[in-house]
Design a protein around this motif. Structure first.
Motif, PDB file in Angstrom:
ATOM      1  N   ASP A 208       0.833  -1.211   0.000  1.00  0.00           N
ATOM      2  CA  ASP A 208       0.000   0.000   0.000  1.00  0.00           C
ATOM      3  C   ASP A 208       0.867   1.260   0.000  1.00  0.00           C
ATOM      4  N   GLU A 209       1.931   1.243   0.815  1.00  0.00           N
ATOM      5  CA  GLU A 209       2.823   2.393   0.887  1.00  0.00           C
ATOM      6  C   GLU A 209       3.532   2.619  -0.445  1.00  0.00           C
ATOM      7  N   ASP A 210       3.941   1.512  -1.099  1.00  0.00           N
ATOM      8  CA  ASP A 210       4.609   1.628  -2.386  1.00  0.00           C
ATOM      9  C   ASP A 210       3.676   2.216  -3.436  1.00  0.00           C
ATOM     10  N   ARG A 211       2.417   1.794  -3.407  1.00  0.00           N
ATOM     11  CA  ARG A 211       1.443   2.326  -4.369  1.00  0.00           C
ATOM     12  C   ARG A 211       1.197   3.825  -4.140  1.00  0.00           C
ATOM     13  N   GLU A 212       1.109   4.202  -2.851  1.00  0.00           N
ATOM     14  CA  GLU A 212       0.888   5.618  -2.538  1.00  0.00           C
ATOM     15  C   GLU A 212       2.058   6.466  -2.998  1.00  0.00           C
TER      16      GLU A 212
END
Length: 216
Positions: A208-212
């Motif tokens: 999720d952090e990578d996508r954000e």
């Protein structure tokens, strides 16, 4: 095809033809390295009507053939194991005849395992067959390990950890079992699953952090 197989196998006699049909099934499994994507219902029907002969075939042939056939029981590329059509009493009787501890874990990997707690909810519980088989096993630990291996779904949407959790919870319920050996094994298995799910949640958060970050 399963209707034809069901009609053919319901009658006594024609043992040569029945043997040839089993040969055809397991030759296909051997040829495709333990996978079989064809005639799923026909294979399930065969296992249900010829349980002992079907199970015996898994442990015949060379070591490589046996490995491929064991893989077929566990993972074989069809939506569910062919053993799901075999009555649990037949599975238990066959395992008891073999008198080999590791057999129980292999067969456990093919039992129909999950039932929905409610059509509108995500909860699960273990089927009666799964609990009956576990209670009949001389050692509950390899059986529970096989059940735990099936907590991880082959396909899912959203959070993988959220998909795994209700199934892990169903196994955790066995920690309250009246038999001490089963409750102890269930507790140990549940602890291992909890750690696996936590690792999966960490991976979920990282994704999720990578996508954000990519979005920003």
């Amino acid at each position: 095809m399963e209707k034809v197989i069901n009609a053919a196998l319901c009658f006594d006699g024609n043992e040569t033809q029945k043997t040839e049909w089993l040969d055809a099934i397991f030759s296909d499994v051997d040829r495709h390295y333990g996978y079989s994507n064809s005639f799923e219902k026909a294979i399930e029907t065969t296992a249900g009507l010829m349980p002992q002969a079907f199970l015996n075939r898994v442990f015949q042939g060379t070591e490589e053939q046996q490995n491929r056939r064991s893989f077929f029981i566990r993972h074989g590329g069809i939506r569910r194991s062919p053993l799901s059509k075999i009555d649990v009493t037949d599975l238990i009787a066959w395992c008891q005849q073999r008198n080999t501890p590791e057999i129980w874990g292999l067969v456990a990997s093919g039992i129909m395992l999950w039932e929905k707690a409610d059509a509108n909810e995500n909860g699960y519980f273990l089927t009666t067959s799964a609990v009956t088989f576990l209670e009949a096993a001389p050692d509950p630990e390899p059986v529970l390990h096989a059940y735990a291996d099936r907590v991880t779904p082959s396909g899912w949407t959203g959070s993988r950890a959220d998909t795994m959790q209700p199934r892990a919870d169903a196994i955790a319920e066995l920690s309250l079992h009246v038999r001490q050996d089963i409750s102890d094994a269930a507790r140990s298995t549940s602890n291992r699953l909890a750690m696996e799910i936590e690792r999966e949640r960490i991976r979920d958060r990282q994704r999720d952090e990578d996508r954000e970050q990519r979005f920003e």
